[in-house]
Design a protein around this motif. Structure first.
Motif, short mmCIF file in Angstrom:
data_model
loop_
_atom_site.label_atom_id
_atom_site.label_comp_id
_atom_site.label_asym_id
_atom_site.label_seq_id
_atom_site.Cartn_x
_atom_site.Cartn_y
_atom_site.Cartn_z
N GLN A 9 0.83 -1.20 0.00
CA GLN A 9 0.00 0.00 0.00
C GLN A 9 0.87 1.26 0.00
O GLN A 9 0.56 2.23 -0.69
N ILE A 10 1.95 1.24 0.76
CA ILE A 10 2.86 2.39 0.78
C ILE A 10 3.45 2.60 -0.61
O ILE A 10 3.45 3.73 -1.12
N ARG A 11 3.92 1.54 -1.24
CA ARG A 11 4.48 1.65 -2.59
C ARG A 11 3.45 2.21 -3.56
O ARG A 11 3.76 3.04 -4.42
N SER A 12 2.20 1.77 -3.43
CA SER A 12 1.12 2.26 -4.29
C SER A 12 0.87 3.75 -4.06
O SER A 12 0.74 4.53 -5.02
N ASP A 13 0.82 4.17 -2.80
CA ASP A 13 0.64 5.59 -2.47
C ASP A 13 1.74 6.43 -3.11
O ASP A 13 1.48 7.49 -3.68
N LEU A 14 2.98 5.95 -3.00
CA LEU A 14 4.13 6.69 -3.50
C LEU A 14 4.16 6.71 -5.03
O LEU A 14 4.56 7.71 -5.63
N ALA A 15 3.71 5.63 -5.66
CA ALA A 15 3.70 5.57 -7.12
C ALA A 15 2.60 6.45 -7.71
O ALA A 15 2.76 7.02 -8.79
N ASP A 16 1.49 6.57 -6.99
CA ASP A 16 0.32 7.29 -7.52
C ASP A 16 0.34 8.79 -7.24
O ASP A 16 -0.50 9.52 -7.76
N GLY A 80 8.49 9.42 -4.85
CA GLY A 80 8.83 8.10 -4.34
C GLY A 80 10.04 8.04 -3.44
O GLY A 80 10.33 6.99 -2.87
N GLU A 81 10.76 9.15 -3.30
CA GLU A 81 11.96 9.17 -2.48
C GLU A 81 11.67 9.78 -1.11
O GLU A 81 11.04 10.84 -1.02
N PHE A 82 12.16 9.13 -0.07
CA PHE A 82 12.00 9.64 1.28
C PHE A 82 12.85 10.89 1.44
O PHE A 82 14.05 10.88 1.17
#
Length: 98
Positions: A9-16, A80-82
């Motif tokens: 879900q985190i990866r999806s949030d960051l990708a979107d 996508g980068e912290f």
């Protein structure tokens, strides 16, 4: 060791979303001073961002800390980068890096 299922879900949030802020509360009603500072900085810069209230989901709250290997909230991501938490964001804003 299996991956934390919330990481998807985190990866999806960051990708979107180009800019994501994991925070306590919402953009309209931050529920901690550090989150409020980052919201104010992003608003001052006219940045459109997605805020995600980690207080609504304890699993997400813990997963976000593990995902970035960063122990505190808020956490800002750009493309996508912290980027960092409140202190880092504030320093970058003051120096003009943000």
């Amino acid at each position: 060791m299996s991956e934390n299922p919330v990481f998807a879900q985190i990866r999806s949030d960051l990708a979107d979303n180009d800019v994501v802020l994991y925070m306590k509360g919402t953009q309209v009603f931050p529920q901690c001073g550090f989150s409020a500072v980052v919201v104010n900085i992003l608003s001052n810069l006219d940045v459109t961002f997605k805020s995600i209230n980690i207080l609504e989901d304890e699993d997400l709250r813990q997963a976000v800390k593990e995902y970035a290997s960063w122990p505190t909230i808020p956490q800002l991501y750009v493309k996508g980068e912290f980027v960092g938490g409140c202190d880092i964001v504030k320093e970058m804003f003051i120096s003009g890096e943000l």
